[in-house]
Design an enzyme around this catalytic site. Structure first.
Site, mmCIF file in Angstrom:
data_model
loop_
_atom_site.group_PDB
_atom_site.id
_atom_site.type_symbol
_atom_site.label_atom_id
_atom_site.label_comp_id
_atom_site.label_asym_id
_atom_site.label_seq_id
_atom_site.Cartn_x
_atom_site.Cartn_y
_atom_site.Cartn_z
ATOM 1 N N PRO A 1 -15.605 1.405 22.325
ATOM 2 C CG PRO A 1 -16.620 -0.702 22.189
ATOM 3 C CD PRO A 1 -15.294 -0.030 22.305
ATOM 4 C CD GLU B 1 -14.352 -10.680 24.657
ATOM 5 O OE1 GLU B 1 -15.360 -10.057 25.024
ATOM 6 O OE2 GLU B 1 -14.238 -11.209 23.551
ATOM 7 N NE ARG C 1 -11.659 15.226 4.108
ATOM 8 C CZ ARG C 1 -12.540 16.193 4.297
ATOM 9 N NH1 ARG C 1 -12.844 16.605 5.513
ATOM 10 N NH2 ARG C 1 -13.119 16.777 3.263
ATOM 11 C CG ASP D 1 -15.610 18.763 4.716
ATOM 12 O OD1 ASP D 1 -15.529 18.492 3.526
ATOM 13 O OD2 ASP D 1 -14.659 18.697 5.524
HETATM 14 N N1 ADE Z 1 -13.145 -0.593 19.489
HETATM 15 C C1 ADE Z 1 -14.150 -1.478 19.252
HETATM 16 N N2 ADE Z 1 -15.248 -0.855 18.815
HETATM 17 C C2 ADE Z 1 -14.946 0.483 18.773
HETATM 18 C C3 ADE Z 1 -15.673 1.646 18.424
HETATM 19 N N3 ADE Z 1 -16.947 1.592 18.023
HETATM 20 N N4 ADE Z 1 -15.039 2.835 18.495
HETATM 21 C C4 ADE Z 1 -13.753 2.903 18.916
HETATM 22 N N5 ADE Z 1 -13.022 1.849 19.263
HETATM 23 C C5 ADE Z 1 -13.606 0.645 19.198
#
Ligand code: ADE
Length: 222
Positions: A86, A113, A150, A164
């Site tokens: 993330p 984690e 794709r 797209d």
């Molecule tokens: N792992 C956990 N959350 C994620 C996200 N938002 N993007 C990529 N990998 C992740």
């Protein structure tokens, strides 16, 4: 293109890669996808892949050894190594285009984690699929594989992705099909006119209208 996905949960991919366009792309040898369980590379007697964080804190952290050894085993000069997290760069259609031109993607799915910071030293890119936290990188990697597949030439017709959403920083225009009137809801007259220039203008206007409404950031208007 070859895509190697490093995951502790290869079973999660069943279904997603065994249906529809991805399945066809695999059958037609446009892509080869390998699901690699990096637990198999663990040198721990119990095949452990995680440990407690130095300094304390909640949860378990993925250790370096299995991932380093796995990546070293499979990487070639053509490999692009991606870590899903993330805290990575937000994933956009432009990145999907770039990745679709690569020969070999190695995608590392994080879990638990987090992962030992030193894993970052062996990757080319860190990608996030959105500002939310998933339980792991598996679903994120499916998003990347789907959006990249794709775009590989011959997987779907080129016209399908020329128009797209996000091309030219615009969202897609609205489309309609038969019947002309459904539950009193009518198809816009212009689409029945046969006047291709007018239809093109209408679609462009609708694209801009929609983008202004829901994604002004794409137009730099926010
Ligand atoms: N792992 C956990 N959350 C994620 C996200 N938002 N993007 C990529 N990998 C992740």
């Amino acid at each position: 293109m070859k895509i190697d996905i490093l995951t502790l949960f290869p079973e999660m991919f069943k279904g997603v890669f065994e249906e529809s366009i991805i399945k066809r792309a695999i059958d037609d040898k446009k892509i080869e996808i390998n699901l690699i369980n990096f637990r198999d590379y663990s040198k721990d007697p119990h095949h452990k892949v995680d440990d407690t964080p130095y300094g304390g804190g909640a949860g378990m952290v993925l250790t370096c050894q299995p991932i380093f050894d796995c990546v070293n085993d499979i990487r070639t000069e053509d490999s692009k190594i991606i870590l899903l997290t993330p805290s990575g760069t937000p994933y956009k259609q432009q990145k999907a285009y770039e990745l679709s031109k690569e020969k070999h993607l190695i995608i590392i799915c994080g879990h638990y984690e987090g992962f030992d910071e030193r894993i970052r030293t062996i990757v080319d890119e860190e990608i996030s699929v959105g500002d939310y936290v998933l339980t792991g990188g598996e679903i994120a990697s499916m998003i990347i594989v789907d959006s990249v597949t794709r775009l590989i030439p011959g997987v779907i017709t080129e016209e399908s992705h020329i128009e797209d959403s996000f091309n030219n920083n615009l969202l897609d225009y609205p489309t309609y099909t038969k019947p002309r009137i459904y539950n009193g809801l009518e198809v816009p007259e212009v689409l029945l006119s046969g006047d291709h220039k007018k239809i093109e203008e209408y679609r462009k206007e609708e694209s801009i209208k929609k983008t202004k409404e829901v994604r002004p950031d794409l137009l730099g208007d926010d």
